[in-house]
Design a protein around this motif. Structure first.
Motif, PDB file in Angstrom:
ATOM      1  N   LEU A  89     156.676 122.151  40.890  1.00 23.16           N
ATOM      2  CA  LEU A  89     157.852 122.615  41.083  1.00 23.16           C
ATOM      3  C   LEU A  89     158.881 121.592  40.368  1.00 23.16           C
ATOM      4  O   LEU A  89     159.841 122.029  39.489  1.00 23.16           O
ATOM      5  N   GLY A  90     158.893 120.129  40.594  1.00 20.99           N
ATOM      6  CA  GLY A  90     159.708 119.432  39.937  1.00 20.99           C
ATOM      7  C   GLY A  90     159.666 119.432  38.487  1.00 20.99           C
ATOM      8  O   GLY A  90     160.658 119.202  37.653  1.00 20.99           O
ATOM      9  N   ARG A 112     176.131 120.320  37.826  1.00 21.86           N
ATOM     10  CA  ARG A 112     175.959 120.473  39.615  1.00 21.86           C
ATOM     11  C   ARG A 112     174.480 120.802  39.796  1.00 21.86           C
ATOM     12  O   ARG A 112     173.911 120.274  40.717  1.00 21.86           O
ATOM     13  N   TYR A 113     173.902 121.589  38.702  1.00 22.44           N
ATOM     14  CA  TYR A 113     172.500 121.732  38.856  1.00 22.44           C
ATOM     15  C   TYR A 113     171.646 120.374  39.099  1.00 22.44           C
ATOM     16  O   TYR A 113     170.681 120.234  39.837  1.00 22.44           O
ATOM     17  N   ARG A 114     171.897 119.672  38.059  1.00 25.66           N
ATOM     18  CA  ARG A 114     171.202 118.229  38.051  1.00 25.66           C
ATOM     19  C   ARG A 114     171.473 117.457  39.402  1.00 25.66           C
ATOM     20  O   ARG A 114     170.454 116.903  39.836  1.00 25.66           O
ATOM     21  N   ARG A 118     168.572 116.089  41.976  1.00 26.62           N
ATOM     22  CA  ARG A 118     168.397 114.779  42.487  1.00 26.62           C
ATOM     23  C   ARG A 118     168.790 114.327  43.875  1.00 26.62           C
ATOM     24  O   ARG A 118     168.008 113.361  44.260  1.00 26.62           O
ATOM     25  N   LEU A 119     169.702 114.937  44.498  1.00 29.41           N
ATOM     26  CA  LEU A 119     170.190 114.529  45.940  1.00 29.41           C
ATOM     27  C   LEU A 119     169.457 115.218  47.039  1.00 29.41           C
ATOM     28  O   LEU A 119     169.247 114.779  47.974  1.00 29.41           O
ATOM     29  N   TYR A 120     169.133 116.451  46.783  1.00 33.54           N
ATOM     30  CA  TYR A 120     168.588 117.394  48.077  1.00 33.54           C
ATOM     31  C   TYR A 120     167.388 117.913  48.042  1.00 33.54           C
ATOM     32  O   TYR A 120     166.973 118.304  49.009  1.00 33.54           O
ATOM     33  N   PHE A 121     166.666 117.954  46.650  1.00 29.33           N
ATOM     34  CA  PHE A 121     165.225 118.533  46.670  1.00 29.33           C
ATOM     35  C   PHE A 121     164.482 117.251  47.201  1.00 29.33           C
ATOM     36  O   PHE A 121     164.196 116.368  46.623  1.00 29.33           O
ATOM     37  N   PRO A 122     163.572 117.702  48.043  1.00 29.86           N
ATOM     38  CA  PRO A 122     162.603 116.671  48.764  1.00 29.86           C
ATOM     39  C   PRO A 122     161.355 116.268  47.964  1.00 29.86           C
ATOM     40  O   PRO A 122     161.078 117.313  47.308  1.00 29.86           O
ATOM     41  N   LEU A 123     160.754 115.260  48.139  1.00 30.39           N
ATOM     42  CA  LEU A 123     159.563 115.016  47.366  1.00 30.39           C
ATOM     43  C   LEU A 123     158.377 115.938  47.471  1.00 30.39           C
ATOM     44  O   LEU A 123     157.677 116.298  46.351  1.00 30.39           O
ATOM     45  N   HIS A 124     158.229 116.429  48.639  1.00 30.46           N
ATOM     46  CA  HIS A 124     157.126 117.022  49.036  1.00 30.46           C
ATOM     47  C   HIS A 124     157.211 118.476  48.551  1.00 30.46           C
ATOM     48  O   HIS A 124     156.116 119.236  48.174  1.00 30.46           O
ATOM     49  N   LEU A 142     165.869 124.460  53.490  1.00 24.41           N
ATOM     50  CA  LEU A 142     167.031 124.647  53.633  1.00 24.41           C
ATOM     51  C   LEU A 142     167.786 124.609  54.922  1.00 24.41           C
ATOM     52  O   LEU A 142     168.680 123.995  55.322  1.00 24.41           O
ATOM     53  N   ASP A 143     166.925 124.971  56.093  1.00 26.08           N
ATOM     54  CA  ASP A 143     167.231 124.874  57.439  1.00 26.08           C
ATOM     55  C   ASP A 143     167.301 123.372  57.747  1.00 26.08           C
ATOM     56  O   ASP A 143     168.053 123.235  58.838  1.00 26.08           O
ATOM     57  N   GLN A 144     166.339 122.650  57.172  1.00 27.14           N
ATOM     58  CA  GLN A 144     166.351 121.281  57.566  1.00 27.14           C
ATOM     59  C   GLN A 144     167.679 120.414  56.767  1.00 27.14           C
ATOM     60  O   GLN A 144     168.277 119.534  57.707  1.00 27.14           O
ATOM     61  N   LEU A 145     168.190 120.794  55.940  1.00 29.81           N
ATOM     62  CA  LEU A 145     169.219 120.473  55.269  1.00 29.81           C
ATOM     63  C   LEU A 145     170.554 120.576  55.903  1.00 29.81           C
ATOM     64  O   LEU A 145     171.247 119.892  56.161  1.00 29.81           O
ATOM     65  N   ARG A 146     170.661 121.923  56.363  1.00 27.04           N
ATOM     66  CA  ARG A 146     171.668 122.459  57.517  1.00 27.04           C
ATOM     67  C   ARG A 146     171.736 121.633  58.684  1.00 27.04           C
ATOM     68  O   ARG A 146     173.048 121.316  59.094  1.00 27.04           O
ATOM     69  N   VAL A 147     170.848 121.064  59.219  1.00 30.14           N
ATOM     70  CA  VAL A 147     170.923 120.147  60.440  1.00 30.14           C
ATOM     71  C   VAL A 147     170.796 118.827  60.424  1.00 30.14           C
ATOM     72  O   VAL A 147     170.736 118.054  61.424  1.00 30.14           O
TER      73      VAL A 147
END
Length: 435
Positions: A89-90, A112-114, A118-124, A142-147
């Motif tokens: 995916l990356g 903003r896409y870049r 860079r900031l929010y997509f986890p490596l896994h 996304l649920d993990q990002l929210r909390v």
């Protein structure tokens, strides 16, 4: 289909019922049982580069493997060829940003896409194969990002010096066990989800994926903030106070015409016809992180428009032109001839952040409540609605793509006007006839 007759030495073949043996025809693949007891199905299908690739499916029973293999073959027959390779995916998102999105979205949107990647997509998640990505993977992420507190996740508070002389520079929350609960807003979650959804949609159009799994993920609903535009009295106070600023014509145009900040900063003298009293909006100027100031086309095709100028705006622009000519003479060879209407004292394009700074300084000096610069645009539309101007005319002035946008943004103003109209009608009905 093959028919075989089974007979004993003492009986003729015609006295026995035939037994049918099902054989898979060409193109249906093969099925066989593995040594571990599972069933495996395999076949060759074309890829998007004109080659073929062998695919395999597995099942606990022969029927399960056969059903999976049939589905794969049907996907191919329904014009869903497999990609030549199955990237992570990356890798796919990076390629899409550099070669596809760069030609389709505005520079600030691309930045903003870049930043989101860079900031929010986890490596896994970035390592996951594109065709193995599921809606559940995206929802859990996304649920993990929210909390998750961003200060805790990035270790922002732990980087502060406990021995700093300035108490404000010492650790004060997460590093001390007092989580500041700096969670992402619903709008930020939408921004993070947007590039993934758009990239996978492109993969579907390119026949790299059978469907866009990101579309099946629900993101938080963003509640639109009710805009609080200027009242007529506040608008008059604002215009009076703006006369003492070098950018008085910019603030005057913003309120009287509802132009966007980027449209004002990208305005050229060649777009103005002060004699005829018209103005053409053809480009915008915006700050893009990592690129600085960028001139680009208008936000939408409807945003490219010609509008009529009120007498007061023409007078304000005339004074501004004389002032700019004086700045040009004073700068001499240091003047940057950009052709823009609103520049610094040396002709350089204005930074949007500096315009915001001057705007808020104007509000403080005039004793007005703090609003956003964009709320001048809302104030223009609200004041026009109060004067009974038709909604279609306001749409044309503001450059909205659809009238539904105009009606939705200013629904609260229309409701007030409806209430006034109903009350006037009630007053007429309640009047007593003269004797």
């Amino acid at each position: 289909m093959t028919t075989t007759l089974i007979a004993t030495p003492d009986e003729p073949n015609h006295d026995r019922k035939p037994r049918t043996i099902r054989r898979r025809t060409s193109g249906e693949g093969t099925l066989y049982q593995r040594t571990d007891g599972r069933w495996e199905g395999a076949t060759y299908v074309p890829t998007t580069d004109g080659q073929t690739r062998r695919i395999r499916v597995y099942g606990k029973t022969r029927r399960e493997a056969a059903d999976k293999l049939t589905k794969k073959i049907n996907d191919h027959r329904q014009k869903f060829p497999l990609p030549a390779r199955d990237p992570a995916l990356g890798d796919y998102l990076t390629t899409w940003l550099n070669h596809i999105a760069v030609h389709k979205v505005r520079p600030n949107t691309l930045a903003r896409y870049r930043a989101c990647l860079r900031l929010y997509f986890p490596l896994h998640l970035l390592k996951k194969k594109l065709r193995q990505l599921t809606a559940k993977d995206i929802r859990l992420w996304l649920d993990q990002l929210r909390v998750t507190c961003r200060c805790c996740a990035l270790g922002t508070d732990t980087t502060r010096d406990p021995q700093a002389a300035d108490p404000s520079q010492r650790p004060r929350c997460c590093a001390l066990g007092r989580c500041c609960q700096r969670y992402l807003s619903p709008l930020t979650i939408q921004y993070i989800h947007a590039p993934l959804r758009t990239a996978l949609e492109h993969a579907v159009r390119e026949d790299d994926l059978p469907r866009n799994v990101a579309r099946n993920v629900q993101v938080p609903v963003v509640r639109q903030q009710r805009t609080e535009p200027f009242s007529p009295a506040e608008a008059r106070t604002f215009l009076d106070a703006a006369q003492g600023f070098r950018l008085h014509a910019l603030f005057d145009l913003a309120l009287r015409t509802g132009m966007r900040r980027g449209e004002l900063l990208g305005l050229r003298w060649s777009d103005l016809d002060l004699t005829g009293g018209t103005l053409a909006i053809r480009q915008t100027l915006q700050y893009v992180p990592g690129t600085d100031l960028v001139i680009s086309p208008t936000k939408t095709p409807s945003s490219e428009r010609r509008i009529a100028l009120p007498r007061e705006a023409i007078a304000s622009l005339t004074r501004h032109r004389n002032q700019q000519q004086a700045n040009r003479d004073a700068a001499g060879h240091a003047w940057a001839d950009t052709g823009l209407v609103f520049t610094t004292k040396t002709g350089v394009p204005l930074q949007p952040s500096n315009v915001n700074r001057d705007f808020h300084q104007l509000l403080r000096g005039a004793g007005l409540r703090k609003i956003r610069f964009h709320d001048l645009r809302h104030s223009c539309a609200s004041l026009l609605l109060d004067q009974g101007v038709d909604l279609i005319m306001i749409k044309e002035l503001l450059g909205h793509a659809h009238i539904a946008i105009t009606a939705d943004v200013y629904a609260h103003v229309r409701l007030r006007l409806q209430r006034d109209a109903i009350e006037r009608m009630s007053g007429a009905l309640d009047e007593q006839p003269e004797p």
